[in-house]
Design a protein around this motif. Structure first.
Motif, PDB file in Angstrom:
ATOM      1  N   LYS A   1       0.829  -1.202   0.000  1.00 27.50           N
ATOM      2  CA  LYS A   1       0.000   0.000   0.000  1.00 27.50           C
ATOM      3  C   LYS A   1       0.867   1.258   0.000  1.00 27.50           C
ATOM      4  CE  LYS A   1      -3.840   2.224   2.462  1.00 27.50           C
ATOM      5  NZ  LYS A   1      -4.777   2.117   3.615  1.00 27.50           N
ATOM      6  N   LEU A   2       1.889   1.281   0.854  1.00 26.74           N
ATOM      7  CA  LEU A   2       2.776   2.441   0.922  1.00 26.74           C
ATOM      8  C   LEU A   2       3.591   2.567  -0.356  1.00 26.74           C
ATOM      9  CD1 LEU A   2       3.999   4.820   2.410  1.00 26.74           C
ATOM     10  CD2 LEU A   2       5.531   3.223   3.594  1.00 26.74           C
ATOM     11  N   LEU A   3       4.020   1.443  -0.917  1.00 24.07           N
ATOM     12  CA  LEU A   3       4.800   1.472  -2.152  1.00 24.07           C
ATOM     13  C   LEU A   3       3.997   2.108  -3.280  1.00 24.07           C
ATOM     14  CD1 LEU A   3       7.552   0.597  -3.330  1.00 24.07           C
ATOM     15  CD2 LEU A   3       6.457  -1.540  -4.030  1.00 24.07           C
ATOM     16  N   ILE A   4       2.735   1.738  -3.396  1.00 24.29           N
ATOM     17  CA  ILE A   4       1.858   2.309  -4.429  1.00 24.29           C
ATOM     18  C   ILE A   4       1.652   3.802  -4.183  1.00 24.29           C
ATOM     19  CG2 ILE A   4      -0.500   2.304  -5.335  1.00 24.29           C
ATOM     20  CD1 ILE A   4      -0.533  -0.736  -4.828  1.00 24.29           C
ATOM     21  N   GLN A   5       1.476   4.168  -2.911  1.00 26.23           N
ATOM     22  CA  GLN A   5       1.273   5.572  -2.562  1.00 26.23           C
ATOM     23  C   GLN A   5       2.500   6.421  -2.920  1.00 26.23           C
ATOM     24  OE1 GLN A   5       0.890   6.348   1.631  1.00 26.23           O
ATOM     25  NE2 GLN A   5      -0.055   8.343   1.343  1.00 26.23           N
ATOM     26  N   LEU A   6       3.682   5.917  -2.593  1.00 29.46           N
ATOM     27  CA  LEU A   6       4.907   6.654  -2.884  1.00 29.46           C
ATOM     28  C   LEU A   6       5.146   6.747  -4.390  1.00 29.46           C
ATOM     29  CD1 LEU A   6       7.277   5.180  -0.142  1.00 29.46           C
ATOM     30  CD2 LEU A   6       6.315   7.492  -0.213  1.00 29.46           C
ATOM     31  N   ASP A   7       4.854   5.673  -5.096  1.00 31.59           N
ATOM     32  CA  ASP A   7       4.997   5.662  -6.555  1.00 31.59           C
ATOM     33  C   ASP A   7       4.128   6.749  -7.176  1.00 31.59           C
ATOM     34  OD1 ASP A   7       5.566   4.932  -9.172  1.00 31.59           O
ATOM     35  OD2 ASP A   7       4.110   3.303  -9.199  1.00 31.59           O
ATOM     36  N   ALA A   8       2.860   6.782  -6.797  1.00 28.59           N
ATOM     37  CA  ALA A   8       1.922   7.764  -7.357  1.00 28.59           C
ATOM     38  C   ALA A   8       2.353   9.189  -7.004  1.00 28.59           C
ATOM     39  CB  ALA A   8       0.512   7.493  -6.848  1.00 28.59           C
TER      40      ALA A   8
ATOM     41  N   LEU B   1      14.052   5.145   4.871  1.00 29.68           N
ATOM     42  CA  LEU B   1      12.683   5.394   5.308  1.00 29.68           C
ATOM     43  C   LEU B   1      12.209   4.144   6.041  1.00 29.68           C
ATOM     44  CD1 LEU B   1      10.232   7.357   5.146  1.00 29.68           C
ATOM     45  CD2 LEU B   1       9.532   6.130   3.090  1.00 29.68           C
ATOM     46  N   THR B   2      12.050   4.241   7.359  1.00 29.56           N
ATOM     47  CA  THR B   2      11.767   3.031   8.138  1.00 29.56           C
ATOM     48  C   THR B   2      11.034   3.346   9.430  1.00 29.56           C
ATOM     49  OG1 THR B   2      12.826   1.099   9.186  1.00 29.56           O
ATOM     50  CG2 THR B   2      14.007   3.187   9.289  1.00 29.56           C
ATOM     51  N   ALA B   3      10.409   2.316   9.986  1.00 28.00           N
ATOM     52  CA  ALA B   3       9.739   2.453  11.280  1.00 28.00           C
ATOM     53  C   ALA B   3      10.706   2.288  12.439  1.00 28.00           C
ATOM     54  CB  ALA B   3       8.612   1.417  11.382  1.00 28.00           C
ATOM     55  N   ARG B   4      11.927   1.872  12.169  1.00 25.57           N
ATOM     56  CA  ARG B   4      12.929   1.692  13.214  1.00 25.57           C
ATOM     57  C   ARG B   4      13.476   3.063  13.624  1.00 25.57           C
ATOM     58  NH1 ARG B   4      16.383  -3.262  10.400  1.00 25.57           N
ATOM     59  NH2 ARG B   4      14.602  -4.662  10.029  1.00 25.57           N
ATOM     60  N   ASP B   5      12.972   3.568  14.743  1.00 27.33           N
ATOM     61  CA  ASP B   5      13.261   4.959  15.086  1.00 27.33           C
ATOM     62  C   ASP B   5      14.252   5.133  16.234  1.00 27.33           C
ATOM     63  OD1 ASP B   5      11.647   4.015  17.078  1.00 27.33           O
ATOM     64  OD2 ASP B   5      10.207   5.664  17.014  1.00 27.33           O
ATOM     65  N   ASN B   6      14.897   4.057  16.695  1.00 30.07           N
ATOM     66  CA  ASN B   6      15.872   4.252  17.769  1.00 30.07           C
ATOM     67  C   ASN B   6      17.193   4.752  17.189  1.00 30.07           C
ATOM     68  OD1 ASN B   6      17.770   1.813  17.357  1.00 30.07           O
ATOM     69  ND2 ASN B   6      15.743   0.864  17.397  1.00 30.07           N
ATOM     70  N   TRP B   7      17.946   5.446  18.008  1.00 30.25           N
ATOM     71  CA  TRP B   7      19.142   6.114  17.519  1.00 30.25           C
ATOM     72  C   TRP B   7      20.211   5.128  17.035  1.00 30.25           C
ATOM     73  CZ3 TRP B   7      23.971   5.314  19.531  1.00 30.25           C
ATOM     74  CH2 TRP B   7      24.051   4.738  20.817  1.00 30.25           C
TER      75      TRP B   7
ATOM     76  N   LYS C   1       8.999   6.533   9.981  1.00 32.57           N
ATOM     77  CA  LYS C   1       7.547   6.455   9.801  1.00 32.57           C
ATOM     78  C   LYS C   1       6.869   6.646  11.161  1.00 32.57           C
ATOM     79  CE  LYS C   1       8.345   2.877   6.283  1.00 32.57           C
ATOM     80  NZ  LYS C   1       8.149   1.466   5.932  1.00 32.57           N
ATOM     81  N   PRO C   2       5.692   7.289  11.185  1.00 32.79           N
ATOM     82  CA  PRO C   2       4.999   7.946  10.066  1.00 32.79           C
ATOM     83  C   PRO C   2       5.686   9.244   9.662  1.00 32.79           C
ATOM     84  CG  PRO C   2       3.825   8.368  12.101  1.00 32.79           C
ATOM     85  CD  PRO C   2       4.941   7.423  12.458  1.00 32.79           C
ATOM     86  N   PHE C   3       5.398   9.702   8.456  1.00 29.94           N
ATOM     87  CA  PHE C   3       6.066  10.885   7.925  1.00 29.94           C
ATOM     88  C   PHE C   3       5.101  11.641   7.021  1.00 29.94           C
ATOM     89  CE2 PHE C   3       6.542   7.382   5.047  1.00 29.94           C
ATOM     90  CZ  PHE C   3       6.318   7.938   3.802  1.00 29.94           C
ATOM     91  N   HIS C   4       5.478  12.871   6.691  1.00 29.04           N
ATOM     92  CA  HIS C   4       4.707  13.671   5.734  1.00 29.04           C
ATOM     93  C   HIS C   4       5.354  13.554   4.363  1.00 29.04           C
ATOM     94  CE1 HIS C   4       2.090  15.547   8.709  1.00 29.04           C
ATOM     95  NE2 HIS C   4       3.152  15.741   9.461  1.00 29.04           N
ATOM     96  N   LEU C   5       4.555  13.322   3.344  1.00 32.88           N
ATOM     97  CA  LEU C   5       5.079  13.179   1.997  1.00 32.88           C
ATOM     98  C   LEU C   5       5.868  14.411   1.561  1.00 32.88           C
ATOM     99  CD1 LEU C   5       2.027  11.487   0.235  1.00 32.88           C
ATOM    100  CD2 LEU C   5       4.264  10.451   0.646  1.00 32.88           C
ATOM    101  N   GLU C   6       5.390  15.583   1.989  1.00 31.57           N
ATOM    102  CA  GLU C   6       6.058  16.818   1.596  1.00 31.57           C
ATOM    103  C   GLU C   6       7.477  16.894   2.172  1.00 31.57           C
ATOM    104  OE1 GLU C   6       3.024  16.561   2.745  1.00 31.57           O
ATOM    105  OE2 GLU C   6       1.850  17.130   0.966  1.00 31.57           O
ATOM    106  N   GLU C   7       7.652  16.399   3.401  1.00 28.85           N
ATOM    107  CA  GLU C   7       8.991  16.401   3.986  1.00 28.85           C
ATOM    108  C   GLU C   7       9.899  15.416   3.250  1.00 28.85           C
ATOM    109  OE1 GLU C   7      11.449  15.623   8.165  1.00 28.85           O
ATOM    110  OE2 GLU C   7       9.267  15.348   8.138  1.00 28.85           O
ATOM    111  N   LEU C   8       9.365  14.251   2.918  1.00 22.69           N
ATOM    112  CA  LEU C   8      10.139  13.268   2.172  1.00 22.69           C
ATOM    113  C   LEU C   8      10.574  13.853   0.831  1.00 22.69           C
ATOM    114  CD1 LEU C   8      11.275  10.428   1.721  1.00 22.69           C
ATOM    115  CD2 LEU C   8       8.992   9.733   0.937  1.00 22.69           C
ATOM    116  N   LEU C   9       9.663  14.514   0.151  1.00 21.34           N
ATOM    117  CA  LEU C   9       9.979  15.136  -1.131  1.00 21.34           C
ATOM    118  C   LEU C   9      11.074  16.182  -0.983  1.00 21.34           C
ATOM    119  CD1 LEU C   9       9.373  15.665  -4.144  1.00 21.34           C
ATOM    120  CD2 LEU C   9       7.599  17.283  -3.389  1.00 21.34           C
TER     121      LEU C   9
END
Length: 229
Positions: free
Chosen positions: A11-18, A78-84, A101-109
């Motif tokens: 689902k996320l892969l399709i979202q990022l692709d689009a 880009l990952t859910a693993r958020d420890n330092w 993750k979670p993140f804003h698409l605009e920040e990723l861009l």
């Protein structure tokens, strides 16, 4: 610009692709580390978005493989693993940036665009070459401070040439960085775009900013201004 997105969540892969296609990027996809590693070996990218928790081969190992092979493309984790500790491992493996993750698409861009321009040696999103100025953020082009009307692909061609000044860019390389994998590389459409660009950015035919090197490709020959920090 051509990017590789690796993500095992369909689902996320399709979202990022689009999303990135809407932003004018050519996008290749990999849902496991084995395919990501193959694509990195076979194709040239302007940036990579790398998930760490990939099947078959972990994202960290894909990054290490790429760097061992002297593949210098900017990589954003880009990952859910958020420890330092995971961030340190990723950056030490050769990644250039890290977003959890979670993140804003605009920040990723914004981060991807920043990685691309910095890898080309630009601190600012504004690139100037002679009377031509390109705004990477707004995707606008100006000639003598007057905005030019370019088609999406004309802009992509000029953007890639400006990010690679004084470098001979083959027709194949240019095509691969503005189109998806299945585009016909034998098409003469690149010549058409370059011809249109020449007329728009050099209407009097005095600058001659895009040089054709027969049998080799194209080169943007205008002197670029240094970015303001």
């Amino acid at each position: 610009m051509r990017i590789l997105i690796t993500e095992d969540n369909p689902k996320l892969l399709i979202q990022l692709d689009a999303f990135f296609q809407e932003q004018g990027f050519s996008v290749d996809l990999a849902d496991d580390g084995e395919r990501a590693q193959f694509l990195l070996t076979e194709y040239s990218y302007d940036a990579v978005i790398m998930d760490l928790g990939l099947p078959k081969i972990e994202g960290i190992d894909v990054i290490k493989y790429a760097r061992k092979k002297q593949i210098t493309v900017p990589i954003l984790i880009l990952t859910a693993r958020d420890n330092w500790e995971q961030k340190v491992l990723g950056l030490d493996a050769g990644a250039d940036d890290y977003l959890t993750k979670p993140f804003h698409l605009e920040e990723l861009l914004a981060r991807i665009k920043a990685l691309i321009r910095r890898s080309a040696g630009h601190a600012s999103s504004l690139i100037s070459a002679g009377p031509i100025q390109l705004d990477l953020t707004k995707q606008l082009v100006f000639l003598d401070q007057k905005e030019l009307e370019l088609t999406a692909y004309e802009y992509k061609v000029l953007e890639y040439l400006l990010l690679n000044p004084n470098k001979v860019i083959s027709k194949t390389e240019l095509t691969e960085h503005i189109y998806d994998q299945d585009f016909d590389l034998d098409s003469n459409v690149i010549e058409v775009f370059v011809g249109r660009l020449r007329k728009k950015i050099d209407p009097d035919n005095t600058l001659k900013p895009i040089e054709t090197l027969r049998g080799r490709g194209y080169k943007l020959s205008l002197t670029q201004s240094k970015d303001s920090v």
